[in-house]
Design a protein around this motif. Structure first.
Motif, PDB file in Angstrom:
ATOM      1  N   PRO A  14      76.422  28.884  43.742  1.00  0.00           N
ATOM      2  CA  PRO A  14      76.131  28.330  45.077  1.00  0.00           C
ATOM      3  C   PRO A  14      77.369  28.345  45.950  1.00  0.00           C
ATOM      4  CG  PRO A  14      75.122  26.991  43.369  1.00  0.00           C
ATOM      5  CD  PRO A  14      75.992  28.001  42.655  1.00  0.00           C
ATOM      6  N   GLY A  15      77.159  28.684  47.230  1.00  0.00           N
ATOM      7  CA  GLY A  15      78.262  28.772  48.177  1.00  0.00           C
ATOM      8  C   GLY A  15      78.899  30.138  48.257  1.00  0.00           C
ATOM      9  N   SER A  16      78.519  31.025  47.350  1.00  0.00           N
ATOM     10  CA  SER A  16      79.095  32.372  47.334  1.00  0.00           C
ATOM     11  C   SER A  16      78.412  33.288  48.342  1.00  0.00           C
ATOM     12  CB  SER A  16      78.952  32.974  45.930  1.00  0.00           C
ATOM     13  OG  SER A  16      79.646  32.211  44.973  1.00  0.00           O
ATOM     14  N   SER A  17      78.917  34.517  48.402  1.00  0.00           N
ATOM     15  CA  SER A  17      78.364  35.530  49.305  1.00  0.00           C
ATOM     16  C   SER A  17      77.971  36.773  48.519  1.00  0.00           C
ATOM     17  CB  SER A  17      79.393  35.918  50.373  1.00  0.00           C
ATOM     18  OG  SER A  17      79.737  34.822  51.177  1.00  0.00           O
ATOM     19  N   LEU A  18      77.012  37.488  49.065  1.00  0.00           N
ATOM     20  CA  LEU A  18      76.600  38.790  48.542  1.00  0.00           C
ATOM     21  C   LEU A  18      76.223  39.668  49.718  1.00  0.00           C
ATOM     22  CD1 LEU A  18      74.149  38.314  45.484  1.00  0.00           C
ATOM     23  CD2 LEU A  18      76.364  39.484  45.466  1.00  0.00           C
ATOM     24  N   ARG A  19      76.390  40.971  49.547  1.00  0.00           N
ATOM     25  CA  ARG A  19      75.897  41.904  50.548  1.00  0.00           C
ATOM     26  C   ARG A  19      74.932  42.872  49.888  1.00  0.00           C
ATOM     27  NH1 ARG A  19      78.969  46.386  54.320  1.00  0.00           N
ATOM     28  NH2 ARG A  19      79.027  47.511  52.323  1.00  0.00           N
ATOM     29  N   LEU A  20      73.707  42.858  50.363  1.00  0.00           N
ATOM     30  CA  LEU A  20      72.700  43.802  49.893  1.00  0.00           C
ATOM     31  C   LEU A  20      72.706  45.031  50.790  1.00  0.00           C
ATOM     32  CD1 LEU A  20      69.685  41.402  49.201  1.00  0.00           C
ATOM     33  CD2 LEU A  20      71.616  41.976  47.723  1.00  0.00           C
ATOM     34  N   SER A  21      72.407  46.165  50.181  1.00  0.00           N
ATOM     35  CA  SER A  21      72.303  47.416  50.923  1.00  0.00           C
ATOM     36  C   SER A  21      70.926  48.019  50.706  1.00  0.00           C
ATOM     37  CB  SER A  21      73.365  48.418  50.451  1.00  0.00           C
ATOM     38  OG  SER A  21      74.670  47.926  50.673  1.00  0.00           O
ATOM     39  N   CYS A  22      70.425  48.659  51.750  1.00  0.00           N
ATOM     40  CA  CYS A  22      69.161  49.385  51.685  1.00  0.00           C
ATOM     41  C   CYS A  22      69.430  50.787  52.210  1.00  0.00           C
ATOM     42  CB  CYS A  22      68.098  48.694  52.515  1.00  0.00           C
ATOM     43  SG  CYS A  22      66.547  49.610  52.662  1.00  0.00           S
ATOM     44  N   SER A  23      69.403  51.747  51.302  1.00  0.00           N
ATOM     45  CA  SER A  23      69.675  53.129  51.675  1.00  0.00           C
ATOM     46  C   SER A  23      68.363  53.858  51.897  1.00  0.00           C
ATOM     47  CB  SER A  23      70.477  53.808  50.566  1.00  0.00           C
ATOM     48  OG  SER A  23      70.733  55.146  50.893  1.00  0.00           O
ATOM     49  N   ALA A  24      68.220  54.461  53.080  1.00  0.00           N
ATOM     50  CA  ALA A  24      66.972  55.129  53.445  1.00  0.00           C
ATOM     51  C   ALA A  24      67.139  56.638  53.461  1.00  0.00           C
ATOM     52  CB  ALA A  24      66.510  54.649  54.816  1.00  0.00           C
ATOM     53  N   SER A  25      66.069  57.332  53.111  1.00  0.00           N
ATOM     54  CA  SER A  25      66.068  58.793  53.161  1.00  0.00           C
ATOM     55  C   SER A  25      64.682  59.266  53.579  1.00  0.00           C
ATOM     56  CB  SER A  25      66.479  59.379  51.815  1.00  0.00           C
ATOM     57  OG  SER A  25      65.589  58.958  50.807  1.00  0.00           O
ATOM     58  N   GLY A  26      64.554  60.580  53.720  1.00  0.00           N
ATOM     59  CA  GLY A  26      63.294  61.135  54.171  1.00  0.00           C
ATOM     60  C   GLY A  26      63.260  61.215  55.684  1.00  0.00           C
ATOM     61  N   SER A  27      62.159  60.815  56.272  1.00  0.00           N
ATOM     62  CA  SER A  27      61.994  60.924  57.724  1.00  0.00           C
ATOM     63  C   SER A  27      62.516  59.705  58.481  1.00  0.00           C
ATOM     64  CB  SER A  27      60.518  61.133  58.062  1.00  0.00           C
ATOM     65  OG  SER A  27      59.746  60.047  57.592  1.00  0.00           O
ATOM     66  N   PHE A  28      63.313  58.901  57.821  1.00  0.00           N
ATOM     67  CA  PHE A  28      63.869  57.695  58.427  1.00  0.00           C
ATOM     68  C   PHE A  28      64.763  58.028  59.616  1.00  0.00           C
ATOM     69  CE2 PHE A  28      64.913  53.273  58.304  1.00  0.00           C
ATOM     70  CZ  PHE A  28      66.229  53.175  58.758  1.00  0.00           C
ATOM     71  N   SER A  29      64.720  57.170  60.651  1.00  0.00           N
ATOM     72  CA  SER A  29      65.585  57.338  61.810  1.00  0.00           C
ATOM     73  C   SER A  29      65.920  55.976  62.394  1.00  0.00           C
ATOM     74  CB  SER A  29      64.901  58.205  62.863  1.00  0.00           C
ATOM     75  OG  SER A  29      63.856  57.470  63.499  1.00  0.00           O
ATOM     76  N   ARG A  30      66.766  55.973  63.396  1.00  0.00           N
ATOM     77  CA  ARG A  30      67.215  54.744  64.030  1.00  0.00           C
ATOM     78  C   ARG A  30      66.086  54.006  64.734  1.00  0.00           C
ATOM     79  NH1 ARG A  30      71.649  55.022  66.877  1.00  0.00           N
ATOM     80  NH2 ARG A  30      71.068  53.319  68.250  1.00  0.00           N
ATOM     81  N   THR A  31      64.976  54.676  64.980  1.00  0.00           N
ATOM     82  CA  THR A  31      63.867  54.022  65.667  1.00  0.00           C
ATOM     83  C   THR A  31      62.986  53.193  64.730  1.00  0.00           C
ATOM     84  OG1 THR A  31      62.418  55.931  65.394  1.00  0.00           O
ATOM     85  CG2 THR A  31      63.791  55.858  67.391  1.00  0.00           C
ATOM     86  N   TYR A  32      63.250  53.263  63.429  1.00  0.00           N
ATOM     87  CA  TYR A  32      62.470  52.469  62.489  1.00  0.00           C
ATOM     88  C   TYR A  32      62.897  51.006  62.547  1.00  0.00           C
ATOM     89  CZ  TYR A  32      60.025  56.166  59.946  1.00  0.00           C
ATOM     90  OH  TYR A  32      59.180  57.184  59.590  1.00  0.00           O
ATOM     91  N   THR A  33      61.949  50.136  62.403  1.00  0.00           N
ATOM     92  CA  THR A  33      62.236  48.729  62.158  1.00  0.00           C
ATOM     93  C   THR A  33      62.448  48.549  60.659  1.00  0.00           C
ATOM     94  OG1 THR A  33      60.965  47.902  64.041  1.00  0.00           O
ATOM     95  CG2 THR A  33      61.269  46.396  62.187  1.00  0.00           C
ATOM     96  N   VAL A  34      63.527  47.867  60.292  1.00  0.00           N
ATOM     97  CA  VAL A  34      63.822  47.606  58.883  1.00  0.00           C
ATOM     98  C   VAL A  34      63.926  46.102  58.679  1.00  0.00           C
ATOM     99  CG1 VAL A  34      65.399  48.011  56.973  1.00  0.00           C
ATOM    100  CG2 VAL A  34      65.066  49.787  58.711  1.00  0.00           C
ATOM    101  N   ALA A  35      63.329  45.633  57.621  1.00  0.00           N
ATOM    102  CA  ALA A  35      63.333  44.202  57.337  1.00  0.00           C
ATOM    103  C   ALA A  35      63.684  43.938  55.891  1.00  0.00           C
ATOM    104  CB  ALA A  35      61.969  43.603  57.647  1.00  0.00           C
TER     105      ALA A  35
END
Length: 125
Positions: A14-35
């Motif tokens: 508790p109190g710590s930090s983490l950074r999650l990453s989501c790597s996208a491929s295929g037809s993904f572009s900047r216009t996608y909404t990511v959640a």
């Protein structure tokens, strides 16, 4: 088609930090909404944060001020920086993406077409 791969989960205190990453491929572009969504054992999948078409960010009240969603469009990667983690943040975290989701729908899992496999985050002392 879009492929999403999450990484960065783990066991932290508790109190710590983490950074999650989501790597996208295929037809993904900047216009996608990511959640980011999360699902704890015995609970429904819940919205955490979203970056809509690289222009706006949205957060669940439970994580506002602690979590930050960001994206690097050059790398097709979306991040979730999680600070001040609490035991109640323990869950499997999923990345989701959609090209045409409406703003009013970004909080609901059923409106996203693409999902990653999830990464476990455990916050425990």
């Amino acid at each position: 088609q879009v492929q999403l791969v999450e990484s960065g989960g783990g066991l932290v205190q508790p109190g710590s930090s983490l950074r999650l990453s989501c790597s996208a491929s295929g037809s993904f572009s900047r216009t996608y909404t990511v959640a980011w969504f999360r699902q704890a054992i015995g609970k429904e999948r819940e919205f955490v944060a979203a970056n809509r078409r690289s222009s706006s960010t949205h957060y669940a009240d439970s994580v506002k001020g602690r979590f930050t969603i960001s994206r690097d469009n050059a790398k097709n990667t979306v991040y979730l920086q999680m600070n001040s983690l609490k035991p109640e943040d323990t869950a499997v975290y999923y990345c989701a993406a959609d090209r045409q989701i409406m703003l009013s729908s970004i909080y609901e899992a059923e409106h996203y077409d693409y999902w990653g496999q999830g990464t476990q985050v455990t916050v425990s002392s």
